[in-house]
Design a protein around this motif. Structure first.
Motif, PDB file in Angstrom:
ATOM      1  N   ASP A   1       0.994  13.447  11.451  1.00  0.00           N
ATOM      2  CA  ASP A   1       1.233  12.015  11.429  1.00  0.00           C
ATOM      3  C   ASP A   1       0.952  11.480  12.821  1.00  0.00           C
ATOM      4  OD1 ASP A   1       4.320  10.092  11.167  1.00  0.00           O
ATOM      5  OD2 ASP A   1       2.235   9.483  11.356  1.00  0.00           O
TER       6      ASP A   1
ATOM      7  N   PHE B   1       6.228  -6.583  -9.738  1.00  0.00           N
ATOM      8  CA  PHE B   1       7.372  -5.734  -9.426  1.00  0.00           C
ATOM      9  C   PHE B   1       8.473  -6.548  -8.763  1.00  0.00           C
ATOM     10  CE2 PHE B   1       8.881  -1.464  -9.216  1.00  0.00           C
ATOM     11  CZ  PHE B   1       9.637  -1.352  -8.074  1.00  0.00           C
TER      12      PHE B   1
ATOM     13  N   LEU C   1      14.664   5.016  -6.574  1.00  0.00           N
ATOM     14  CA  LEU C   1      13.974   3.778  -6.916  1.00  0.00           C
ATOM     15  C   LEU C   1      13.451   3.086  -5.664  1.00  0.00           C
ATOM     16  CD1 LEU C   1      16.249   2.220  -9.670  1.00  0.00           C
ATOM     17  CD2 LEU C   1      13.895   2.949  -9.921  1.00  0.00           C
TER      18      LEU C   1
ATOM     19  N   LEU D   1       6.940   2.991  -1.994  1.00  0.00           N
ATOM     20  CA  LEU D   1       5.667   3.710  -2.059  1.00  0.00           C
ATOM     21  C   LEU D   1       4.657   2.924  -2.872  1.00  0.00           C
ATOM     22  CD1 LEU D   1       4.711   6.455  -1.058  1.00  0.00           C
ATOM     23  CD2 LEU D   1       5.293   7.404  -3.260  1.00  0.00           C
ATOM     24  N   LEU D   2       5.134   2.372  -3.988  1.00  0.00           N
ATOM     25  CA  LEU D   2       4.248   1.655  -4.890  1.00  0.00           C
ATOM     26  C   LEU D   2       3.746   0.370  -4.255  1.00  0.00           C
ATOM     27  CD1 LEU D   2       3.465   2.146  -7.918  1.00  0.00           C
ATOM     28  CD2 LEU D   2       5.122   0.406  -8.479  1.00  0.00           C
ATOM     29  N   ILE D   3       4.682  -0.393  -3.695  1.00  0.00           N
ATOM     30  CA  ILE D   3       4.289  -1.712  -3.208  1.00  0.00           C
ATOM     31  C   ILE D   3       3.636  -1.639  -1.841  1.00  0.00           C
ATOM     32  CG2 ILE D   3       5.110  -3.997  -2.595  1.00  0.00           C
ATOM     33  CD1 ILE D   3       7.228  -3.799  -4.526  1.00  0.00           C
TER      34      ILE D   3
ATOM     35  N   MET E   1       8.752   3.215  18.751  1.00  0.00           N
ATOM     36  CA  MET E   1       7.469   3.844  18.513  1.00  0.00           C
ATOM     37  C   MET E   1       7.512   4.937  17.461  1.00  0.00           C
ATOM     38  SD  MET E   1       5.325   2.330  20.378  1.00  0.00           S
ATOM     39  CE  MET E   1       4.041   3.458  19.976  1.00  0.00           C
ATOM     40  N   ARG E   2       8.423   4.801  16.518  1.00  0.00           N
ATOM     41  CA  ARG E   2       8.398   5.824  15.496  1.00  0.00           C
ATOM     42  C   ARG E   2       7.776   5.264  14.232  1.00  0.00           C
ATOM     43  NH1 ARG E   2      14.427   7.265  15.933  1.00  0.00           N
ATOM     44  NH2 ARG E   2      14.746   6.782  18.113  1.00  0.00           N
ATOM     45  N   GLY E   3       7.238   6.103  13.421  1.00  0.00           N
ATOM     46  CA  GLY E   3       6.493   5.664  12.254  1.00  0.00           C
ATOM     47  C   GLY E   3       7.385   5.121  11.142  1.00  0.00           C
TER      48      GLY E   3
ATOM     49  N   ASN F   1      10.434   5.130  -4.067  1.00  0.00           N
ATOM     50  CA  ASN F   1       9.182   5.063  -4.819  1.00  0.00           C
ATOM     51  C   ASN F   1       8.715   3.641  -5.026  1.00  0.00           C
ATOM     52  OD1 ASN F   1       8.338   7.902  -5.761  1.00  0.00           O
ATOM     53  ND2 ASN F   1      10.547   7.868  -5.968  1.00  0.00           N
ATOM     54  N   GLY F   2       9.664   2.715  -5.090  1.00  0.00           N
ATOM     55  CA  GLY F   2       9.267   1.316  -5.143  1.00  0.00           C
ATOM     56  C   GLY F   2       8.519   0.933  -3.876  1.00  0.00           C
TER      57      GLY F   2
ATOM     58  N   LEU G   1      10.019   6.795 -10.474  1.00  0.00           N
ATOM     59  CA  LEU G   1      10.748   5.552 -10.729  1.00  0.00           C
ATOM     60  C   LEU G   1      11.567   5.674 -12.000  1.00  0.00           C
ATOM     61  CD1 LEU G   1       8.113   2.835  -9.824  1.00  0.00           C
ATOM     62  CD2 LEU G   1      10.279   3.219  -8.705  1.00  0.00           C
TER      63      LEU G   1
ATOM     64  N   ASP H   1       3.596  -0.371  16.838  1.00  0.00           N
ATOM     65  CA  ASP H   1       2.648  -0.479  17.941  1.00  0.00           C
ATOM     66  C   ASP H   1       3.216  -1.305  19.086  1.00  0.00           C
ATOM     67  OD1 ASP H   1      -0.865  -1.399  18.216  1.00  0.00           O
ATOM     68  OD2 ASP H   1       0.366   0.089  19.238  1.00  0.00           O
TER      69      ASP H   1
ATOM     70  N   THR I   1       4.090   8.251  -9.152  1.00  0.00           N
ATOM     71  CA  THR I   1       5.158   7.400  -8.622  1.00  0.00           C
ATOM     72  C   THR I   1       6.006   6.858  -9.751  1.00  0.00           C
ATOM     73  OG1 THR I   1       3.500   6.725  -7.029  1.00  0.00           O
ATOM     74  CG2 THR I   1       5.599   5.599  -6.953  1.00  0.00           C
TER      75      THR I   1
ATOM     76  N   GLN J   1       3.673   8.124  19.755  1.00  0.00           N
ATOM     77  CA  GLN J   1       5.000   8.035  20.378  1.00  0.00           C
ATOM     78  C   GLN J   1       5.069   8.936  21.602  1.00  0.00           C
ATOM     79  OE1 GLN J   1       9.428   9.501  19.666  1.00  0.00           O
ATOM     80  NE2 GLN J   1       8.467   8.868  17.774  1.00  0.00           N
TER      81      GLN J   1
ATOM     82  N   ARG K   1       0.128  -1.767 -13.429  1.00  0.00           N
ATOM     83  CA  ARG K   1       0.252  -0.923 -12.245  1.00  0.00           C
ATOM     84  C   ARG K   1       0.785   0.464 -12.512  1.00  0.00           C
ATOM     85  NH1 ARG K   1      -0.547   0.661  -7.581  1.00  0.00           N
ATOM     86  NH2 ARG K   1       0.542  -0.108  -5.764  1.00  0.00           N
TER      87      ARG K   1
ATOM     88  N   ALA L   1       1.312   8.778  14.186  1.00  0.00           N
ATOM     89  CA  ALA L   1       2.307   7.907  14.817  1.00  0.00           C
ATOM     90  C   ALA L   1       3.149   8.703  15.798  1.00  0.00           C
ATOM     91  CB  ALA L   1       3.186   7.262  13.757  1.00  0.00           C
TER      92      ALA L   1
ATOM     93  N   PHE M   1       1.039   9.918   1.621  1.00  0.00           N
ATOM     94  CA  PHE M   1      -0.141   9.214   2.115  1.00  0.00           C
ATOM     95  C   PHE M   1      -1.350  10.141   2.180  1.00  0.00           C
ATOM     96  CE2 PHE M   1      -0.789  10.680   6.497  1.00  0.00           C
ATOM     97  CZ  PHE M   1       0.390  11.336   6.762  1.00  0.00           C
TER      98      PHE M   1
ATOM     99  N   PRO N   1       1.207   4.310   0.579  1.00  0.00           N
ATOM    100  CA  PRO N   1       1.790   5.407   1.336  1.00  0.00           C
ATOM    101  C   PRO N   1       1.421   5.464   2.816  1.00  0.00           C
ATOM    102  CG  PRO N   1       0.529   6.211  -0.534  1.00  0.00           C
ATOM    103  CD  PRO N   1       0.208   4.790  -0.373  1.00  0.00           C
ATOM    104  N   SER N   2       0.504   4.637   3.290  1.00  0.00           N
ATOM    105  CA  SER N   2       0.096   4.836   4.679  1.00  0.00           C
ATOM    106  C   SER N   2       1.253   4.562   5.625  1.00  0.00           C
ATOM    107  CB  SER N   2      -1.094   3.947   5.029  1.00  0.00           C
ATOM    108  OG  SER N   2      -1.021   2.732   4.352  1.00  0.00           O
ATOM    109  N   ILE N   3       1.273   5.321   6.697  1.00  0.00           N
ATOM    110  CA  ILE N   3       2.368   5.204   7.652  1.00  0.00           C
ATOM    111  C   ILE N   3       2.077   4.058   8.601  1.00  0.00           C
ATOM    112  CG2 ILE N   3       3.634   6.405   9.448  1.00  0.00           C
ATOM    113  CD1 ILE N   3       3.132   8.941   8.103  1.00  0.00           C
TER     114      ILE N   3
ATOM    115  N   THR O   1       2.987   1.626  11.988  1.00  0.00           N
ATOM    116  CA  THR O   1       3.710   1.669  13.254  1.00  0.00           C
ATOM    117  C   THR O   1       3.858   0.257  13.792  1.00  0.00           C
ATOM    118  OG1 THR O   1       1.643   2.004  14.429  1.00  0.00           O
ATOM    119  CG2 THR O   1       2.968   3.950  14.009  1.00  0.00           C
TER     120      THR O   1
ATOM    121  N   ASN P   1       2.129  -5.552  -7.579  1.00  0.00           N
ATOM    122  CA  ASN P   1       3.203  -5.706  -6.603  1.00  0.00           C
ATOM    123  C   ASN P   1       3.987  -6.979  -6.844  1.00  0.00           C
ATOM    124  OD1 ASN P   1       2.228  -3.404  -5.499  1.00  0.00           O
ATOM    125  ND2 ASN P   1       1.292  -4.354  -3.725  1.00  0.00           N
TER     126      ASN P   1
END
Lengths: 367, 305, 475
Positions: free
Chosen positions: A221, C402, B115, B121-123, B224-226, B118-119, C449, B132, C445, A227, C438, A223, A39, B126-128, B130, C399
């Motif tokens: 991070d 995919f 797979l 990751l792709l879809i 509360m974990r990412g 990274n799948g 894959l 919340d 990435t 936590q 994509r 998050a 990220f 990458p943002s984490i 939470t 997406n």
């Protein structure tokens, strides 16, 4: 008639320096595009690309970019470095993101006059003069760590603090600076070093003493910071979380906590609005972290230096671009301040800002 | 005493999550004698599914349904989704390799893991993310015994893990599919000759194991974990560790191993230097394995001569 | 429907291979003498080293050689002796950190190379011996997990040892610099000959690999080699036959550890820095993939596996190569599934038709098309620009494609043959669509894959690895 027209054209041609449209060059973006911290890399690359597009739009230049995935691994950075050097079009590098990567590639790039502008490598000794082509648009750990310590003690009257040091190149360096300053100020600071892979912080929070006022966290991070903050509430501890700039992300929003950053909140800045919007449109991301905007500035610095080099007639010449970067003088970057580099590559007059999180999650600048 | 109690609570919660993941490993090992290295990533997908279910229902800031219902839906969607994913993984990574060596499925599971990561990751980008949780379940909600505080989320996770484990034990011991599974684990050839549909039972095993991992993923988020695409590697490793400590192939062993691992980790972080906690945990585990090579409840592997 | 093969043994299982070895191509291949097959690899390596100055390629060659040595070592432990050692990469790290601590400012030691390298290698061998001791009590998966623990203990210990506080001391002791790593190592310096160019390391490594290849080959034909194989096949029987299983296992461990330690020192000297995260699970997994892909137990397999795992990810960094690989793989898949050439052509025609239909449909609905410049990357873009409709909102469509592709493949696997034929062209089109929309934009990435997909497919197609022999586990 024809001859005078020809002469006129000739005069005009001489008078006009190399047209901006001929200004080409490639900016290499070295970042962790896949892997655990993807990220960070993706955001950095996205912002860098937006910056390049902006500079091109403003100057009519045709600077492009090439991504190099390093997964924050120094070995991968070192493998790819010769590739970057061999690519004749490369005039500068945005990145690498990790301080250890800079150690691995700084020498090679310096020897080839390739500018290295890293948006996130903050280890203090990188600007000790060993890497003459290294720059960073953000202040280093040596500023943030002690700065936060002093603020906590002097402004927030902390009597006892705990530190959660995340064992990464970023976290350890920062924590060590902070702890050293705390020792100088004579305030008790207990350090808890935790593994980066650790996901659960309940046990560590239980260990924090009841009398601690603050917990300084060095996570990348946010998050995790959130936590820890919630665990403190759950376990009825007094301490309040004080995060470093890595925690300056929307996920960390417990009211009453503090965050330090090297720029006033970018999302709220007018000057940054269009860049952030362009980034979001380009990548589909819904939020940004603190890692992105410096990459914008880094790319902007290289791109604008390249444009100036072109104007001087030296298209794509690495040494000239490097010299131009040293002379960078941007009045207002999207980070909110001005940008000039010191002789060793740090930001001139870099300072840190402290924010406090409000009830609704927004940050209010307090110092 | 209170400090110890608090750390024990922390440890048991952590252990509950590990146990759910460990169960997936042990169930699969029982029937196929292989280690499913893609299991950790199933856990990760479960966490994501729960997150998207939550956003679909408006949460965390503006849930359109009562919180209890939202949580139920999150768990159901995550568990169903991962269960199906488990079946797909079995079909593509394990079924074709059923008669080959034990090492080959490791690599194909590895491929699936890459797979999946990274799948995702792709879809998902990458943002984490939470969950919340504190927005809709206040952190102050809970109760205390003396100085030990147990907040509602932690309590919920503890209770839910226990409930799931009890349900699983009933399933393994009581239902026909469960008994068939144990039969296959004991002696596959004899089970076939008894008329058991091995393929169907294996599918069910993967479904249940994966669903448990999915539940663990949602619990992880609620604690509360990412949530990120690479989050499955370490819990998968820990779950695998727990399964082996408890005795691989033994269902109660996996539960015990998971809880034990969670408690050891929390106590190590609580009483020893946090810096060396992980090192010491592993050294303890090594020593333990040397004295009890088959795990706590494991059967000594019988080697047919 | 169970797939039980009653009465299967290895002879039966290897039937296909024996048939295949009768084919003229294989017979020809078998007649080439061993030294020629191996020699070709080394000849290429040496010629390249002599004539090339391409820093990047030399560096890749160095990586390849290091990876090869690790694969050889793991091959001995896993392939020859049958020990599933999941902590093997820790020996590599130990060698590297050992060198680092003796050649840097960290501890202020700067030992000469000709002492450091042998010293650390021997230390690693001793470490291998120590770790082999617990293996006497453990078997199979339990041994695997204990070795995994050892590997993790190494990583955690290095990470934690930058902050050792003794109760009597006021300040902390920093031995390994933890997560910061140790930079600024001395490069190799053999009696005055300084290794200041990547080429020096390249030669050192290639020669080492050559010597190692010959050595391992010789050893595997001796008593100890045969002993390894017997232990791998059936430890109980070997014990009964008089082979000291414990001793054999120990020798395998030590051999593997020594190789890894040696490689580690060279790696540290070459990179002039060490970082602990490079000696953890991700690398371990890659080495395993290389050894098993190539066929565990086969030296040639380790070579091929290591080459694939090193070269392929580097090749895939270049979008054009990735595109070529993708389309070639897609074509081959359809070719194999179609079995007949006419059917293959029909599928291709159908895919093209679907493409045009899609284009018309999208334009009719009014979906905006993406700017041609944005996605026309590489040669494939030029070919497809008139046929393929690329919507503007590529991420969303990507997406969707995919997930659609995965669903179609899932249905394909359980569908009746008639429906399989219908689904195939749609799968083909969706794959191409997904690629252009994509994947091609997201090179890093996609690279991963492709590697993941390749591992799965290769294992399914050839579970024994490229050079392995079909083996049957009799439990």
């Amino acid at each position: 008639m024809a001859s005078s027209a020809l002469a006129l054209t000739g005069l005009v041609a001489i008078a006009t320096p190399a047209k901006a449209a001929d200004c080409t060059g490639t900016i290499a973006i070295m970042a962790p595009l896949t892997g655990g911290v993807a990220f960070i890399g993706k955001e950095q690359s996205g912002f860098a690309q937006v910056a390049i597009a902006d500079v091109n739009a403003k100057n009519g230049s045709k600077i492009d970019f090439k991504e190099y995935d390093t997964q924050l691994d120094a070995a991968q950075a070192a493998t790819q470095a010769p590739n970057v050097v061999a690519n004749k079009g490369v005039i500068g590098v945005v990145g690498p993101a990790g301080s250890q990567e800079v150690l691995a590639v700084g020498g090679l790039f310096g020897a080839n006059d390739i500018a290295v502008v890293s948006p996130s490598a903050t280890r203090t000794n990188l600007t000790a003069g060993t890497y003459p082509s290294f720059f960073r648009p953000i202040p280093n750990d040596g500023l943030q760590g002690p700065g936060n310590a002093r603020y906590m003690v002097q402004k927030l009257k902390a009597k006892e603090v705990a530190v959660i040091e995340e064992k990464t190149a970023y976290g350890t360096g920062l924590a060590k600076e902070f702890l050293a300053e705390m020792k100088k100020l004579g305030v008790k600071a207990t350090n808890f070093a935790v593994n980066e892979k650790n996901a659960d912080y309940a046990a560590v929070v239980t260990r924090i003493s009841k009398t601690a006022d603050f917990v300084f966290v060095t996570f990348q991070d946010a998050a995790k910071s959130q936590q820890v903050a919630q665990e403190l509430i759950k376990q009825k501890k007094k301490a309040v979380v004080f995060g470093s700039d890595g925690s300056d992300q929307p996920t960390f929003k417990t009211p009453g906590t503090y965050v330090s950053g090297f720029a006033p909140d970018v999302s709220g800045l007018q000057v940054a609005a269009s860049a952030v919007a362009a980034y979001k449109a380009k990548t589909g991301a819904t939020s940004i972290t603190t890692f992105g905007p410096p990459a914008y500035v880094a790319a902007q610095v290289i791109a604008e230096a390249a444009v100036r080099a072109c104007a001087a007639g030296k298209i794509g010449d690495r040494a000239t671009v490097l010299a131009e970067i040293k002379k960078t003088k941007i009045k207002k970057t999207i980070l909110g301040g001005s940008l000039e580099f010191t002789a060793t590559g740090d930001v001139k007059g870099g300072r840190f800002y402290i924010f406090q999180t409000q009830m609704d999650g927004s940050r209010k600048s307090i110092g | 005493m209170d400090y110890l109690g608090q750390q024990l609570i922390n440890g048991l919660t952590l252990g509950g999550v590990y146990a759910l993941i460990a169960l997936g490993y042990t169930l699969v090992y029982g029937v196929l004698q292989i280690l499913n290295f893609a299991h950790g990533d199933v856990y990760m997908i479960g966490a994501f599914l729960g997150f998207f279910a939550m956003t679909w229902l408006g949460g965390p800031l503006a849930p359109t349904v009562p919180i209890a219902l939202m949580l139920l839906v999150m768990f159901l969607i995550a568990m169903m989704g991962t269960g199906l994913l488990g079946i797909v993984i079995e079909r593509f990574a394990y079924r074709p390799l059923r008669n080959s060596t034990r090492i080959a499925p490791l690599i194909s599971a590895l491929g699936i893991s890459i797979l999946l990561q990274n799948g995702a990751l792709l879809i998902f980008s990458p943002s984490i993310r939470t969950y919340d949780t504190s927005s809709y379940i206040p952190s102050t909600l809970g109760f205390s015994i003396g100085e030990i505080t147990i907040d509602s989320v932690r309590l919920g996770v503890l209770v839910l893990s226990a409930v799931l484990m009890i349900l699983l034990t009933k399933w393994v011991n009581g239902t026909q599919v469960g008994r068939a599974m144990r039969a296959i684990a004991y002696d596959k050839d004899a089970a076939v000759m008894m008329g058991i549909d091995v393929d169907r039972v294996i599918r069910w095993t993967f479904f249940v194991g994966a669903a448990l991992a999915g539940a663990a993923g949602v619990m992880n988020g609620l604690l509360m974990r990412g949530v990120s695409s690479g989050m499955g590697l370490i819990p998968g490793l820990k779950g695998f560790t727990a399964a082996v400590i408890g005795g691989i192939g033994s269902v109660p062993g996996a539960m015990l191993g998971g809880l034990l691992l969670g408690v050891i980790e929390s106590l190590a972080q609580g009483y020893l230097s946090t810096n060396f906690a992980d090192t010491i945990t592993f050294i303890l585990l090594i020593t333990f394995m040397l004295f009890r090579p088959n795990g706590i409840l494991g059967r000594p592997m019988m080697v047919k001569v | 429907m169970s797939n039980l093969r009653i009465g299967t043994d290895e002879w039966v299982a290897q039937h296909e291979e024996r048939l295949a070895s009768q084919s003229p191509l294989n017979k020809l291949f078998a007649r080439i003498p061993l030294w020629a097959k191996w020699g070709s690899f080394f000849v290429i390596a040496f010629v390249f080293g002599a004539f090339s100055d391409n820093q990047y390629l030399l560096r890749v060659g160095v990586n390849l050689a290091l990876f090869l040595m690790l694969s050889y070592g793991l091959n001995i432990v896993v392939g020859y002796a049958g020990i599933l050692d999941l902590g093997y990469v820790a020996f590599y790290g130990f060698g590297a950190y050992g060198y680092a601590l003796l050649s840097s400012e960290q501890l202020g030691q700067h030992w000469p190379t000709y002492i450091t390298v042998p010293f650390i290698t021997i230390l690693t061998a001793i470490l291998g011996y120590l770790i082999s001791l617990p293996s006497r009590r453990l078997f199979g998966d339990y041994l695997a997990i204990v070795t995994l623990f050892f590997g993790q203990v190494f990583v955690q210990l290095v990470l934690a040892s930058d902050n050792i506080t003794f109760p009597w001391a006021d300040d902390y002791v920093d031995i390994t610099a933890g997560s910061n790593g140790i930079p600024g190592l001395d490069t190799f310096n053999f009696f005055g000959f300084i290794f200041d160019d990547i080429k020096d390391y390249y030669w050192l490594l290639m020669v080492s690999v050559l010597i190692l290849t010959i050595a391992i080959h010789r050893v595997s034909a001796t008593r100890i080699g045969r002993a390894w194989r017997t232990v791998r096949e059936d430890a109980l029987v070997s014990e009964v036959m008089g082979v000291s299983v414990n001793r054999v296992k120990t020798i395998a461990f030590v051999a593997g550890a020594t190789i890894a330690g040696f490689a580690g020192t060279i790696f540290a000297g070459m990179q002039t820095s060490v970082f602990i995260n490079g000696f953890d699970l991700p690398l371990m997994i890659m080495i395993y993939a290389a050894v098993i892909l190539g066929g565990s137990g086969s030296l040639a397999g380790a070579l091929i596996g290591a080459t694939i795992m090193t070269i392929l990810p580097e090749l895939l960094r270049v979008p054009n190569y990735g595109a070529i690989l993708f389309f070639v793989a897609l074509t081959l898949t359809f070719f194999v599934i179609s079995k007949k050439f006419n059917r293959f052509l029909i599928y291709v025609a159908l895919i093209i038709l679907i493409g045009f239909a899609f284009q018309l449909a999208m334009k009719a609905i009014g979906v905006t098309q993406a700017n041609a410049e944005d996605w026309m990357v590489g040669l494939t873009g030029d070919l497809l620009k008139n046929w393929l409709f690329v919507p503007e909102n590529r991420i969303l469509w990507g997406n969707f494609a995919f997930i659609l592709l995965l669903t179609l493949i899932a249905f394909f696997s359980i569908a009746k043959p008639i429906w399989k034929q219908v689904l195939l062209p749609f799968i083909g089109f969706t794959a191409i669509f997904l690629w252009e929309v994509r994947l091609i934009a997201d090179v890093s990435t996609t690279r991963q894959l492709i590697i993941g997909a390749m591992l799965v497919v290769l294992m399914i197609l050839r579970p024994q690895g490229l050079f392995g022999q079909t083996r049957v586990e009799i439990l």
